[in-house]
Design a protein around this motif. Structure first.
Motif, mmCIF file in Angstrom:
data_model
loop_
_atom_site.group_PDB
_atom_site.id
_atom_site.type_symbol
_atom_site.label_atom_id
_atom_site.label_comp_id
_atom_site.label_asym_id
_atom_site.label_seq_id
_atom_site.Cartn_x
_atom_site.Cartn_y
_atom_site.Cartn_z
ATOM 1 N N ALA A 40 -5.214 2.053 -17.423
ATOM 2 C CA ALA A 40 -5.357 0.673 -18.282
ATOM 3 C C ALA A 40 -3.813 0.364 -18.332
ATOM 4 O O ALA A 40 -2.981 1.125 -18.827
ATOM 5 C CB ALA A 40 -6.032 1.217 -19.588
ATOM 6 N N GLY A 41 -3.581 -0.851 -18.055
ATOM 7 C CA GLY A 41 -2.381 -1.431 -18.224
ATOM 8 C C GLY A 41 -1.361 -1.184 -17.439
ATOM 9 O O GLY A 41 -0.248 -1.478 -17.424
ATOM 10 N N LYS A 42 -1.441 -0.236 -16.238
ATOM 11 C CA LYS A 42 -0.639 0.188 -15.088
ATOM 12 C C LYS A 42 -1.074 -0.389 -13.951
ATOM 13 O O LYS A 42 -2.161 -0.692 -13.781
ATOM 14 C CB LYS A 42 -0.632 1.614 -15.275
ATOM 15 N N GLU A 43 -0.139 -0.257 -12.952
ATOM 16 C CA GLU A 43 -0.407 -0.628 -11.819
ATOM 17 C C GLU A 43 -1.063 0.415 -10.795
ATOM 18 O O GLU A 43 -1.128 1.638 -11.281
ATOM 19 C CB GLU A 43 0.826 -0.928 -10.763
ATOM 20 N N ALA A 91 -7.943 7.343 -15.600
ATOM 21 C CA ALA A 91 -7.725 6.401 -14.638
ATOM 22 C C ALA A 91 -9.148 6.063 -14.004
ATOM 23 O O ALA A 91 -9.947 6.713 -13.839
ATOM 24 C CB ALA A 91 -6.607 6.403 -13.772
ATOM 25 N N VAL A 92 -9.126 4.897 -13.634
ATOM 26 C CA VAL A 92 -10.207 4.162 -12.636
ATOM 27 C C VAL A 92 -9.761 4.895 -11.089
ATOM 28 O O VAL A 92 -8.545 4.538 -10.642
ATOM 29 C CB VAL A 92 -10.471 2.959 -12.488
ATOM 30 N N TYR A 93 -10.460 5.417 -10.483
ATOM 31 C CA TYR A 93 -9.986 6.026 -9.088
ATOM 32 C C TYR A 93 -10.870 5.416 -7.951
ATOM 33 O O TYR A 93 -11.951 5.212 -8.181
ATOM 34 C CB TYR A 93 -10.254 7.607 -9.059
ATOM 35 N N TYR A 94 -10.101 5.004 -6.947
ATOM 36 C CA TYR A 94 -10.703 4.069 -5.962
ATOM 37 C C TYR A 94 -10.441 4.714 -4.560
ATOM 38 O O TYR A 94 -9.386 5.521 -4.444
ATOM 39 C CB TYR A 94 -9.873 2.626 -5.941
ATOM 40 N N CYS A 95 -11.415 4.785 -3.754
ATOM 41 C CA CYS A 95 -11.281 5.103 -2.532
ATOM 42 C C CYS A 95 -10.904 4.096 -1.453
ATOM 43 O O CYS A 95 -11.577 2.996 -1.784
ATOM 44 C CB CYS A 95 -12.356 6.114 -1.927
ATOM 45 N N ALA A 97 -10.225 2.696 2.759
ATOM 46 C CA ALA A 97 -10.157 3.390 4.267
ATOM 47 C C ALA A 97 -9.103 2.363 5.094
ATOM 48 O O ALA A 97 -8.992 1.159 4.595
ATOM 49 C CB ALA A 97 -11.703 3.084 4.685
ATOM 50 N N GLY A 98 -8.624 2.807 6.024
ATOM 51 C CA GLY A 98 -7.791 2.166 6.612
ATOM 52 C C GLY A 98 -7.262 2.842 8.043
ATOM 53 O O GLY A 98 -7.911 3.972 8.283
ATOM 54 N N PRO A 99 -6.427 2.051 9.004
ATOM 55 C CA PRO A 99 -6.207 2.527 10.191
ATOM 56 C C PRO A 99 -5.288 3.843 10.176
ATOM 57 O O PRO A 99 -5.487 4.793 11.032
ATOM 58 C CB PRO A 99 -5.560 1.474 10.996
ATOM 59 N N LEU A 100 -4.284 3.861 9.213
ATOM 60 C CA LEU A 100 -3.281 4.907 9.053
ATOM 61 C C LEU A 100 -3.401 5.746 7.512
ATOM 62 O O LEU A 100 -3.572 5.014 6.514
ATOM 63 C CB LEU A 100 -2.054 4.386 9.083
ATOM 64 N N SER A 101 -3.102 7.071 7.781
ATOM 65 C CA SER A 101 -3.306 7.816 6.347
ATOM 66 C C SER A 101 -1.727 7.590 5.591
ATOM 67 O O SER A 101 -0.577 8.048 6.464
ATOM 68 C CB SER A 101 -3.088 9.280 6.599
ATOM 69 N N THR A 102 -1.514 6.745 4.669
ATOM 70 C CA THR A 102 -0.449 6.291 4.173
ATOM 71 C C THR A 102 -0.584 6.079 2.562
ATOM 72 O O THR A 102 -1.434 6.049 1.963
ATOM 73 C CB THR A 102 0.129 4.912 4.659
ATOM 74 N N TYR A 103 0.819 6.009 2.084
ATOM 75 C CA TYR A 103 0.720 5.784 0.555
ATOM 76 C C TYR A 103 0.660 4.382 0.093
ATOM 77 O O TYR A 103 0.609 3.833 -1.096
ATOM 78 C CB TYR A 103 1.754 6.688 -0.316
ATOM 79 N N TYR A 104 0.767 3.473 1.190
ATOM 80 C CA TYR A 104 0.632 2.091 0.914
ATOM 81 C C TYR A 104 -0.565 1.447 0.730
ATOM 82 O O TYR A 104 -1.213 1.353 1.863
ATOM 83 C CB TYR A 104 1.697 1.312 2.235
ATOM 84 N N SER A 105 -0.728 0.934 -0.240
ATOM 85 C CA SER A 105 -2.176 0.681 -0.635
ATOM 86 C C SER A 105 -2.510 -0.617 0.201
ATOM 87 O O SER A 105 -3.801 -0.757 0.838
ATOM 88 C CB SER A 105 -2.325 0.049 -2.132
ATOM 89 N N ASP A 106 -1.563 -1.412 0.563
ATOM 90 C CA ASP A 106 -1.812 -2.858 1.447
ATOM 91 C C ASP A 106 -2.113 -2.466 2.884
ATOM 92 O O ASP A 106 -2.553 -3.308 3.539
ATOM 93 C CB ASP A 106 -0.700 -3.902 1.362
ATOM 94 N N ARG A 107 -1.943 -1.232 3.307
ATOM 95 C CA ARG A 107 -2.499 -0.834 4.808
ATOM 96 C C ARG A 107 -3.912 -0.371 4.525
ATOM 97 O O ARG A 107 -4.471 -0.114 5.775
ATOM 98 C CB ARG A 107 -1.472 0.474 5.092
ATOM 99 N N TYR A 108 -4.522 -0.175 3.864
ATOM 100 C CA TYR A 108 -6.136 -0.155 3.682
ATOM 101 C C TYR A 108 -6.835 -1.462 3.527
ATOM 102 O O TYR A 108 -6.604 -2.138 2.855
ATOM 103 C CB TYR A 108 -6.347 0.672 2.447
ATOM 104 N N THR A 109 -7.783 -1.357 4.298
ATOM 105 C CA THR A 109 -8.561 -2.658 4.634
ATOM 106 C C THR A 109 -9.866 -2.739 3.869
ATOM 107 O O THR A 109 -10.788 -3.785 3.519
ATOM 108 C CB THR A 109 -8.832 -2.768 6.016
#
Length: 121
Positions: A40-43, A91-95, A97-109
């Protein structure tokens, strides 16, 4: 295409939970999978990721040694085993899926709807 996360709940500090995320409508083996969380209140922040065949995993530093990520490609499911939970894991936990295993959230589609984990002290 859908990711359905489940397994969240209210637990006490030191307890364990296992989150599951079932994928449908996509070829699961073509996707790396990640778990992210947003308090809550965090990125939103990276928690863990696993490669398409499960050979490679990565974790946020603060969960290393406590959390494990795994996948069962026969069941189109990725898991997040969380041990020794702390209040700061709330926190709310989200799964995702993306083409690469990465910590960049914008790489997940593809993103799931989230499941709430609350850890009381």
């Amino acid at each position: 295409v859908q990711l359905q996360a489940s397994g969240g709940g209210l637990v006490q500090a030191g307890d364990s939970l296992r989150l599951s995320c079932v994928a449908s409508g996509l070829t699961f083996t073509r996707y790396a999978m990640g778990w992210f969380r947003q308090a809550a209140g965090k990125e939103r922040e990276f928690v863990a990721a696993i490669s398409r065949n499960g050979d490679n995993t990565s974790f946020k530093d603060s969960v290393k040694g406590r959390f494990t990520i795994s996948r069962d490609n026969a069941k189109n499911t990725v898991y997040l085993q969380m041990n020794s939970l702390k209040p700061e894991d709330t926190a709310v936990y989200y799964c995702a899926a993306g083409p690469l295993s990465t910590y960049y959230s914008d790489r997940y589609t593809v993103w799931g709807q989230g499941t709430l984990v609350t850890v009381s002290s």
